[in-house]
Design an enzyme around this catalytic site. Structure first.
Site, mmCIF file in Angstrom:
data_model
loop_
_atom_site.group_PDB
_atom_site.id
_atom_site.type_symbol
_atom_site.label_atom_id
_atom_site.label_comp_id
_atom_site.label_asym_id
_atom_site.label_seq_id
_atom_site.Cartn_x
_atom_site.Cartn_y
_atom_site.Cartn_z
ATOM 1 N N LYS A 1 42.633 37.378 39.471
ATOM 2 C CA LYS A 1 42.827 36.989 38.068
ATOM 3 C C LYS A 1 43.348 35.560 37.914
ATOM 4 C CE LYS A 1 43.088 41.308 35.541
ATOM 5 N NZ LYS A 1 42.986 42.363 36.576
ATOM 6 N N GLU B 1 46.581 38.881 26.084
ATOM 7 C CA GLU B 1 46.800 40.321 25.890
ATOM 8 C C GLU B 1 46.792 40.944 27.268
ATOM 9 O OE1 GLU B 1 43.711 39.048 25.823
ATOM 10 O OE2 GLU B 1 43.045 40.367 27.463
ATOM 11 N N SER C 1 39.278 42.757 45.481
ATOM 12 C CA SER C 1 39.746 41.944 44.343
ATOM 13 C C SER C 1 41.262 41.795 44.283
ATOM 14 C CB SER C 1 39.232 42.539 43.033
ATOM 15 O OG SER C 1 39.581 43.912 42.926
HETATM 16 C C1 PLP Z 1 42.106 43.427 36.555
HETATM 17 C C2 PLP Z 1 41.583 43.787 37.885
HETATM 18 C C3 PLP Z 1 40.251 44.217 38.075
HETATM 19 C C4 PLP Z 1 39.291 44.453 36.934
HETATM 20 O O1 PLP Z 1 38.957 43.321 36.203
HETATM 21 P P1 PLP Z 1 37.557 42.603 36.321
HETATM 22 O O2 PLP Z 1 37.580 41.630 35.202
HETATM 23 O O3 PLP Z 1 36.495 43.639 36.170
HETATM 24 O O4 PLP Z 1 37.497 41.943 37.651
HETATM 25 C C5 PLP Z 1 39.808 44.475 39.362
HETATM 26 N N1 PLP Z 1 40.641 44.347 40.416
HETATM 27 C C6 PLP Z 1 41.922 43.952 40.280
HETATM 28 C C7 PLP Z 1 42.773 43.841 41.506
HETATM 29 C C8 PLP Z 1 42.442 43.656 39.015
HETATM 30 O O5 PLP Z 1 43.715 43.270 38.894
#
Ligand code: PLP
Length: 400
Positions: free
Chosen positions: A92, A114, A382
């Site tokens: 993020k 938000e 992610s």
């Molecule tokens: C917020 C988040 C997501 C989901 O958000 P996307 O916009 O779909 O990437 C996925 N993985 C993690 C670790 C997150 O914090």
């Protein structure tokens, strides 16, 4: 790719996207779009962006061969793109750095955001501290209670957390309130959206910032194995980490792209967050048109996922377009499959993944055994799972 449209001058990816907001927001979005198009052409803007990604976020994040897990599964080789190693523990921050730099370029000294689970709130508060900006994070009153550690993190970082008491007192109400606040103070305020959704130009802009994931991965895989993976997989909430990995691969026809939605208790039950896999119709929410979980009379449906970050009834418009043209396949992983993949990654690789990322891992766990040992699956990891250990403990019936 012949049928791929990225986005037209009205912000549409095929039939998805656009700008569906009240009149009062149009000038703010036009100002933002003009500022972003100018920044996009300015090499100095990208130099600053990459400088911060290198020295503040710690990029490039490595690609890592999960050799023990691959061996255990007995099929394709699994590689991880390690976004969990970024400062703040997820992808993020790539986006919030980009938007904060744009805010500064536009002369805005105040940012608002938000947040639902609090991850985007923390990423926004982080960059606001880094750039010396005032930060207000809108959060549903119920989420404030559920996500107390993240609320405290935001406060430590100097942000003001605004409790939203209207509606269901969760993310969707916080988003409405942030939009209202933006209209009221557009002169000095920049609205940082946390995923590749919202009205144009946000989906394109967030994608461009997150493309660092796929651009790095392409160079790194080439160097590591002399070719690109057979499959690239990412979890999809709003869709920012996935589009960041996928976009640089769209023209690479040999790379199969898989977006994994949150299947919750199953896409044939009401308890999931998988608009494409459950064949939801097109609808409008939060300023854009896309596939959207809704009832026959157009009421947005409630969602469920074990991972808070995937718990969203819509999906970014570029994903809906990529589904329409068949370039990306969207499938769902249920809570159980994600938890199994979570455990496997902990035990075979010493990596505790975010529950969101565990959904992408679940696809690899299910499909690697059906593939050859010379084939390669690249999974976008992610984020890291430290934030999720309380949830996992509770599901295992363990009290911490
Ligand atoms: C917020 C988040 C997501 C989901 O958000 P996307 O916009 O779909 O990437 C996925 N993985 C993690 C670790 C997150 O914090």
């Amino acid at each position: 790719m012949q049928n791929y449209h990225a986005p037209d001058e009205k912000g549409f990816f095929g039939e998805h996207g656009g700008v569906y907001v009240s009149e009062t927001l149009i000038p703010a979005l036009q100002e933002l779009a003009a500022a972003y198009q100018a920044a996009k052409k300015d090499p100095a803007f990208w130099a600053e962006f990459h400088n911060d990604l290198q020295h503040y976020v710690g990029r490039p994040s490595p690609v890592y061969h999960a050799a023990r897990l691959s061996e255990h599964l007995g099929g394709a080789q699994i590689w991880l793109k390690r976004e969990d190693l970024n400062h703040t523990g997820a992808h993020k921050v790539n986006n919030t750095i980009g938007q904060a730099l744009l805010a500064r370029r536009m002369g805005k000294k105040r940012v608002i955001a938000e947040t639902g689970a609090g991850q985007h709130g923390v990423a926004s508060a982080t960059v606001a501290a880094r750039f010396g900006m005032e930060c207000h994070v809108y959060m549903g009153a119920d989420d404030i209670i559920r996500q107390a550690p993240n609320v405290f993190r935001m406060k430590l970082l100097g942000a003001n957390v605004v409790s939203v008491d209207s509606g269901s007192r969760t993310l969707k109400d916080a988003m409405n309130e942030a939009m209202r606040e933006w209209v009221a103070r557009v002169d000095d305020t920049f609205y940082i959206i946390g995923t590749a959704a919202g009205p144009a130009p946000y989906p394109e802009m967030v994608r461009d910032f997150q493309c660092v994931i796929g651009n790095e991965a392409k160079a790194q895989m080439q160097e590591a194995i002399g070719r690109q993976p057979d499959v690239a997989v990412a979890c999809v909430g709003g869709g920012s980490n996935a589009i960041g990995l996928f976009h640089p691969y769209i023209e690479e026809a040999g790379v199969r792209l898989i977006g994994v939605e949150a299947g919750g208790l199953g896409v044939d039950t009401p308890s999931h967050a998988a608009p494409i896999s459950s064949r939801a119709p097109v609808g409008v929410l939060h300023g854009f048109r896309s596939y959207l979980m809704q009832s026959e009379d157009g009421q947005v449906l409630g969602t469920h996922s074990v991972s808070a970050g995937l718990d969203y009834p819509g999906i970014g418009p570029e994903h809906s377009h990529l589904a329409d043209i068949g370039r990306v396949e969207y499938q769902a992983a249920n809570d159980d499959a994600a938890l199994e993949a979570f455990d496997l990654l902990c035990q075979y690789e010493g990596v505790i993944p975010a529950l969101e990322s565990a959904h992408a891992m679940a696809w690899a766990v299910q499909n690697a055994p059906k593939m050859g040992k010379d084939q390669v699956i690249l999974v976008n990891l992610s984020g890291r799972g430290d934030k999720d250990i309380n949830t996992v403990a509770k599901l295992k019936g363990i009290e911490l």
